[in-house]
Write an enzyme that holds these catalytic residues in place. Structure first.
Site, PDB file in Angstrom:
ATOM      1  CB  SER A  24      10.492  56.566 -89.285  1.00 45.03           C
ATOM      2  OG  SER A  24      10.097  56.106 -90.548  1.00 45.03           O
ATOM      3  CG  ASP A  57       4.040  52.245 -88.982  1.00 42.58           C
ATOM      4  OD1 ASP A  57       3.978  52.847 -90.069  1.00 42.58           O
ATOM      5  OD2 ASP A  57       4.900  52.488 -88.114  1.00 42.58           O
ATOM      6  CG  HIS A 107       5.453  56.189 -89.105  1.00 46.52           C
ATOM      7  ND1 HIS A 107       5.982  54.919 -88.977  1.00 46.52           N
ATOM      8  CD2 HIS A 107       6.461  56.960 -89.594  1.00 46.52           C
ATOM      9  CE1 HIS A 107       7.238  54.914 -89.377  1.00 46.52           C
ATOM     10  NE2 HIS A 107       7.557  56.140 -89.753  1.00 46.52           N
TER      11      HIS A 107
END
Length: 424
Positions: free
Chosen positions: A143, A370, A398
């Protein structure tokens, strides 16, 4: 400096602490940065390459491992794994309400501005050179760790052997407004899927919101549970099994029992990671232009997210100014964060020319659905960063890095083109 050496089942562990400048352009004031080194016990004496794990966030501390499952177990077969507590988190001069309360608003804003990607990358380079021998290392960015990866490739590619990114290629033209224009529709789609799976919760949530609208429901810490704070729990819809966690939370919401209120508090207090909220929009500040509470401004264009709309829609990874008034752990950040939102000029995060000419192998998992990092923006970035391979999949949310196949696929992509850069 090594502060402790010990063994967790399957891992030999060394804790490292170094002093670094608060401002890398002015070394007078310093802060502490902590990193944890993991190695398979049977390979502790081997000359292994290092893999630096870049945690998601912003404001996320490094993982606290309890076993060698998933990507970590795979990585320990080949690497020494370095888990960095990014500055301001965990054991790295953590920032919380007590720290912010000691600073006036401008001091607080200036302090927070030193905890962005450019400073984190400088910290990592210092660790690589002074603690881990100065050899190139690989990175695994989850991320926000992918945002850090592109800053690293912009600032110090000579320190990198290969880069793996999971759900986190940022736009190389940072624009918070564009991010939220794209993510609100994705969050609406996640809501639709939740109510498709659990249609009876449309009524559950409506009744709950009507009750909260009276303004007299208190959480265990004394904060008022508002409708918009309830909506913010939708941030979990981008993870697996976020829908199911929400279902079971709502399943016990009738009559607002203590167990429900305690769970809501735990999920929405930001007590463990206040920097996530405080820096959420500042991670897009790059060059001229204020972020100016982009998520709040864009929300006005999506009336389906109104507090009186039905079915009530939950929000996602959006941080709003009201949070710094209504959430206890965030109140000391309020004035400083307002100033950050107004800041008109930021250091550039990405060097477009250097990224275009990049020769460090990059393999990125792009999760098509996502909810947090738009896949379209990720693919645009992949096309503009040299030597980058994108694996596009809708099999994962995610947090797909938790699945063993993801890390294996990323390392395989780099291996198949000859591996990472090994020269020092």
């Amino acid at each position: 400096m090594i502060t402790a050496t010990y063994t967790i089942p399957g891992m030999r562990v060394r804790d490292h602490v170094v002093e670094v400048p608060l401002d890398w352009s002015d070394p007078e004031a310093t802060i502490r940065v902590f990193a944890r080194e993991l190695v398979a016990p049977t390979r502790d004496g081997d000359d292994l390459p290092c893999l630096l794990y870049l945690q998601g966030g912003p404001g996320g501390k490094g993982p606290r491992p309890v076993g060698t499952s998933g990507w970590l177990g795979q990585a320990l077969e080949k690497y020494r794994v370095i888990l960095l507590d990014q500055r301001g988190t965990g054991r790295s001069s953590r920032i919380d309400g007590r720290v912010m309360s000691a600073l006036d608003p401008q001091e607080g804003a200036d302090y927070l501005a030193r905890f962005r990607a450019d400073s984190i990358v400088a910290d990592a380079e210092h660790l690589r050179k002074t603690v881990f021998g100065g050899r190139r290392w690989s990175t695994l960015g989850q991320s926000y760790g992918g945002f850090l990866t592109l800053t690293y490739l912009s600032q110090a590619p000579e320190g990198l052997s290969a880069c793996y990114v999971a759900g986190g290629l940022p736009s190389v033209d940072p624009d918070a407004s564009e991010v939220y224009r794209r993510t609100y529709p994705r969050v609406a789609a996640k809501n639709a899927e939740f109510y498709r799976r659990y249609p009876h919760h449309a009524e559950t949530v409506a009744r709950l919101a009507d009750r909260l609208a009276h303004g007299d429901v208190l959480l265990p810490d004394g904060d008022t549970l508002t409708v918009r704070r309830l909506q913010s729990l939708g941030i979990d819809f981008g993870m697996k099994p976020g829908y199911e966690r929400m279902h079971w939370l709502l399943d016990e919401s009738t009559d607002l029992p203590e167990t429900f209120l305690h769970q809501v508090l735990a999920r929405s207090s930001y007590a463990d990671n206040p920097l996530f909220a405080a820096l959420q929009e500042s991670i897009y500040g790059s060059g001229p232009g204020a972020t100016a509470w982009a998520a709040q401004r864009e929300r006005a264009n999506h009336p389906a997210f109104a507090e009186d709309a039905r079915p009530l829609l939950f929000t996602g990874e959006m941080i709003y100014p009201w949070m710094f008034a209504e959430i206890r752990a965030l109140r000391p950040f309020r004035a400083a964060v307002d100033l950050l939102a107004e800041r008109a000029e930021w250091p550039a995060l990405y060097d477009l020319d250097r990224l275009a000419a990049n020769d460090v192998p990059v393999a990125a998992a792009v999760y098509f659905d996502d909810m947090y990092v738009d896949s379209g923006l990720q693919l645009d970035t992949a096309s503009r960063v040299g030597n980058t391979q994108a694996w596009v999949t809708n099999e994962y949310e995610h947090d797909g890095i938790g699945e063993e196949r993801v890390f294996a696929r990323l390392t395989g992509l780099v291996r198949d083109i000859g591996g990472g850069i090994t020269s020092e």
